[in-house]
Design an enzyme around this catalytic site. Sequence first.
Site, PDB file in Angstrom:
ATOM      1  N   ASN A   9      42.771  47.894  36.621  1.00 42.28           N
ATOM      2  CA  ASN A   9      42.389  47.185  37.842  1.00 42.28           C
ATOM      3  C   ASN A   9      41.922  48.224  38.854  1.00 42.28           C
ATOM      4  O   ASN A   9      42.730  48.941  39.431  1.00 42.28           O
ATOM      5  CB  ASN A   9      43.618  46.417  38.369  1.00 42.28           C
ATOM      6  N   TRP A  10      40.614  48.287  39.048  1.00 39.69           N
ATOM      7  CA  TRP A  10      40.069  49.346  39.911  1.00 39.69           C
ATOM      8  C   TRP A  10      40.225  49.020  41.394  1.00 39.69           C
ATOM      9  O   TRP A  10      39.916  49.846  42.234  1.00 39.69           O
ATOM     10  CB  TRP A  10      38.597  49.574  39.600  1.00 39.69           C
ATOM     11  N   LYS A  11      40.595  47.794  41.716  1.00 36.35           N
ATOM     12  CA  LYS A  11      40.724  47.381  43.122  1.00 36.35           C
ATOM     13  C   LYS A  11      39.410  47.697  43.848  1.00 36.35           C
ATOM     14  O   LYS A  11      38.346  47.627  43.242  1.00 36.35           O
ATOM     15  CB  LYS A  11      41.927  48.058  43.769  1.00 36.35           C
ATOM     16  N   HIS A  94      46.770  38.349  42.127  1.00 35.00           N
ATOM     17  CA  HIS A  94      47.285  39.708  42.327  1.00 35.00           C
ATOM     18  C   HIS A  94      48.046  39.750  43.658  1.00 35.00           C
ATOM     19  O   HIS A  94      47.665  39.085  44.619  1.00 35.00           O
ATOM     20  CB  HIS A  94      46.122  40.709  42.338  1.00 35.00           C
ATOM     21  N   GLU A  96      48.059  41.750  46.018  1.00 30.67           N
ATOM     22  CA  GLU A  96      47.246  42.080  47.204  1.00 30.67           C
ATOM     23  C   GLU A  96      46.460  40.864  47.684  1.00 30.67           C
ATOM     24  O   GLU A  96      46.221  40.696  48.877  1.00 30.67           O
ATOM     25  CB  GLU A  96      46.324  43.266  46.889  1.00 30.67           C
ATOM     26  N   GLU A 166      54.114  42.190  37.905  1.00 33.50           N
ATOM     27  CA  GLU A 166      53.875  43.350  38.762  1.00 33.50           C
ATOM     28  C   GLU A 166      54.808  43.284  39.966  1.00 33.50           C
ATOM     29  O   GLU A 166      54.484  42.628  40.974  1.00 33.50           O
ATOM     30  CB  GLU A 166      52.424  43.357  39.248  1.00 33.50           C
ATOM     31  N   GLY A 172      51.307  50.846  43.412  1.00 32.82           N
ATOM     32  CA  GLY A 172      50.717  51.903  44.233  1.00 32.82           C
ATOM     33  C   GLY A 172      51.737  52.763  44.956  1.00 32.82           C
ATOM     34  O   GLY A 172      51.384  53.531  45.842  1.00 32.82           O
ATOM     35  N   SER A 211      52.507  51.246  39.068  1.00 30.72           N
ATOM     36  CA  SER A 211      52.668  52.692  38.861  1.00 30.72           C
ATOM     37  C   SER A 211      52.831  53.080  37.386  1.00 30.72           C
ATOM     38  O   SER A 211      53.624  53.970  37.074  1.00 30.72           O
ATOM     39  CB  SER A 211      53.819  53.229  39.723  1.00 30.72           C
ATOM     40  N   GLY A 232      46.595  50.294  37.922  1.00 29.15           N
ATOM     41  CA  GLY A 232      45.731  50.464  39.088  1.00 29.15           C
ATOM     42  C   GLY A 232      45.264  51.905  39.188  1.00 29.15           C
ATOM     43  O   GLY A 232      44.334  52.329  38.503  1.00 29.15           O
ATOM     44  N   GLY A 233      45.949  52.680  40.022  1.00 30.36           N
ATOM     45  CA  GLY A 233      45.535  54.057  40.329  1.00 30.36           C
ATOM     46  C   GLY A 233      45.179  54.885  39.107  1.00 30.36           C
ATOM     47  O   GLY A 233      44.153  55.577  39.098  1.00 30.36           O
TER      48      GLY A 233
HETATM   49  P1  PGA Z   1      49.157  50.716  40.410  1.00 33.22           P
HETATM   50  O1  PGA Z   1      48.542  49.243  40.593  1.00 33.22           O
HETATM   51  O2  PGA Z   1      49.090  51.049  38.936  1.00 33.22           O
HETATM   52  O3  PGA Z   1      48.286  51.622  41.241  1.00 33.22           O
HETATM   53  O4  PGA Z   1      50.570  50.655  40.890  1.00 33.22           O
HETATM   54  C1  PGA Z   1      48.759  48.217  39.667  1.00 33.22           C
HETATM   55  C2  PGA Z   1      48.075  46.948  40.103  1.00 33.22           C
HETATM   56  O5  PGA Z   1      48.051  46.647  41.299  1.00 33.22           O
HETATM   57  O6  PGA Z   1      47.555  46.185  39.272  1.00 33.22           O
END
Ligand code: PGA
Length: 249
Positions: A9-11, A94, A96, A166, A172, A211, A232-233
Site C-alpha cells: 500500500n503506497w498511500k 483503510h 486512514e 491492521e 506507520g 509496520s 505500507g512504508g
Molecule cells: P505500515 O502501513 O506498513 O507503514 O505500517 C501499513 C498500512 O497502512 O497498510
Amino acid sequence: MRKILVAGNWKMHGSTAMVQELLDSLLTAPARAEVDMAVFPPFPYLPLAQSLLADSPIAWGAQNLNPAAQGAHTGEVSASMLLEFGCRYVLVGHSERRTLYGETDEDVADRFERALEAGLEPVLCVGETLEEREQDRTEEVVDRQLEAVIGRSGMAGFQRAVVAYEPVWAIGTGRTASPEQAQAVHAFIRDKFASRDGIIAGQLRILYGGSVKGSNAADLFAREDIDGGLVGGASLKADDFLAIRDAVA
Ligand code: PGA
C-alpha cells in the site's frame, strides 16, 4: 492451501520516476511463484502500473473507490474507472480513510459491495485503535467492522475478498503487533467466519498490516491464520518489499 499474499500500500507516495524504478526492480528480481504479490499505487499511477505489470505475475489495485457508479462526486473515482486500468483489487476501509476522511462502517460496506458488484476484489481493512486495545475492546471493534460488511454483502461476498487486520497503533509507528497478538485476532476473525461458513472461512485470506518489515515478516507469516501482509512504508523500496516476500517460508 491459502497462498500468501504480500501487498504494498503506497498511500500518497510516489512519482512517475519512483513507480518506474520500483516496479522495474520488482519485475527483474528472481520470481517466487509460491507467493502472490500486489501493489496499490495512488490513482494517477495506475495506468503506468498497468503498462509495466501487464503480463507479469504482480497484480495491482487502487486504494479506494466511490460506491456510486458515476455523477457529481468531485474528487472521487468509480469502480468502472479502476477496471479500465486493469485493477484486480481495491482497498476498502483503510484506517486512514476511516479516521482522516470520516468513512463510517456503513460507507465501508457500500464500497465493499460496489467493488464486488463491479468484479473487483475488495481488501477489507479492520483494526482497533490503541485506546480500544487498552480497553480490551479489540474483538468488539473488529466484530463490528466485519458485521457491517457481512450485513450488506453476506458471507458470499467473502468468497472473492481479502481481509486485512491492521491495528491502528501499529500502522506507520514501527510498533508491530507481536505474532501472538496478530494470530489471536486473525483466529478470532477466522472463527467468526467459520461459525457461518466453514468453506469460505477456510479459503479466506487474512493479511496482517502494521509496520511489517523484512525482520518481522517470517514470524508473522509462520502463524496459522496469517496469510500474508499489507505493507505500507516497507513497500516503497524494492529491497525492503522483496525481503518481506522472501521471508515467506
Ligand atoms: P505500515 O502501513 O506498513 O507503514 O505500517 C501499513 C498500512 O497502512 O497498510
